[in-house]
Design a protein around this motif. Sequence first.
Motif, short mmCIF file in Angstrom:
data_model
loop_
_atom_site.label_atom_id
_atom_site.label_comp_id
_atom_site.label_asym_id
_atom_site.label_seq_id
_atom_site.Cartn_x
_atom_site.Cartn_y
_atom_site.Cartn_z
N LEU A 1 -67.10 -2.38 47.17
CA LEU A 1 -66.97 -3.36 48.25
C LEU A 1 -66.53 -2.70 49.56
CD1 LEU A 1 -65.36 -6.43 46.44
CD2 LEU A 1 -67.60 -6.33 47.52
N ILE A 2 -65.56 -1.79 49.45
CA ILE A 2 -65.08 -1.11 50.66
C ILE A 2 -66.22 -0.30 51.28
CG2 ILE A 2 -63.55 0.71 51.53
CD1 ILE A 2 -61.49 -0.24 49.42
N GLY A 3 -66.92 0.48 50.47
CA GLY A 3 -68.01 1.30 50.99
C GLY A 3 -69.10 0.45 51.63
N ALA A 4 -69.47 -0.61 50.97
CA ALA A 4 -70.50 -1.50 51.51
C ALA A 4 -70.04 -2.14 52.82
CB ALA A 4 -70.87 -2.57 50.48
N ALA A 5 -68.79 -2.56 52.87
CA ALA A 5 -68.27 -3.20 54.09
C ALA A 5 -68.24 -2.22 55.25
CB ALA A 5 -66.87 -3.76 53.83
N LEU A 6 -67.76 -1.00 55.01
CA LEU A 6 -67.68 -0.01 56.08
C LEU A 6 -69.06 0.41 56.57
CD1 LEU A 6 -64.78 2.31 54.85
CD2 LEU A 6 -64.64 0.35 56.39
N GLU B 1 -57.54 5.61 48.78
CA GLU B 1 -58.15 6.08 47.53
C GLU B 1 -59.65 6.29 47.73
OE1 GLU B 1 -57.21 3.15 44.59
OE2 GLU B 1 -55.06 3.60 44.65
N PHE B 2 -60.30 5.33 48.39
CA PHE B 2 -61.73 5.43 48.63
C PHE B 2 -62.04 6.67 49.47
CE2 PHE B 2 -65.54 4.23 51.19
CZ PHE B 2 -66.46 4.24 50.15
N GLY B 3 -61.24 6.91 50.51
CA GLY B 3 -61.43 8.10 51.34
C GLY B 3 -61.27 9.37 50.54
N ALA B 4 -60.27 9.41 49.65
CA ALA B 4 -60.05 10.59 48.82
C ALA B 4 -61.22 10.81 47.86
CB ALA B 4 -58.74 10.44 48.04
#
Length: 178
Positions: free
Chosen positions: A10-15, A44-47
């Motif tokens: 979700l985070i990746g898709a949103a960004l 965490e997603f960035g890492a």
Amino acid sequence: MSPPPTPHALIGAALLAAGRPVTRREVAGLLGLPEEAAARALDEFGAVLEGAGLGFTVEAVAGGYRLVVPPGLAAHLAPLLAPPPLPTLSAAALEVLAVVAYRQPITRAEIEAMRGGSAGTVVTLQERELVKVVGRSPAVGQPLLYGTTEKFLLEFGLTGLNELPPLDGADFSHLLRG
């Protein structure tokens, strides 16, 4: 029926889909989490992205987060990137932009007094969406007040104005004129 998406998905898709920096609050709403937990999920997603070496990373900028190409890869992508970058700003435009950034909100007359010359490049900076009208001064004639924009933060890679380099005292002509 497919399983629900993971928080990282979700985070990746949103960004990727937003086309602008996404705030921590927006990510929290998307994930149904408190803002602190959303901040941890973003970290965490960035890492995970950095560890996987996928060619993009998460950058905190202008009060939000966005996906960017790491600087080390940008040069390799030059043939694919279009349109060509805008012409660089003139020294006069950079001076006016610095005055606005450090002294906002500020009138054109105040900019001219600080520079000792015309502030005509304010129009160029407005066209480039680096400076905008943020109000009117209570002074006689109620002149327009100028301030920087979110695009200014994006272009200079700042999360906020507090990241501008500190100035020595009230005089910063040395910064403007080299």
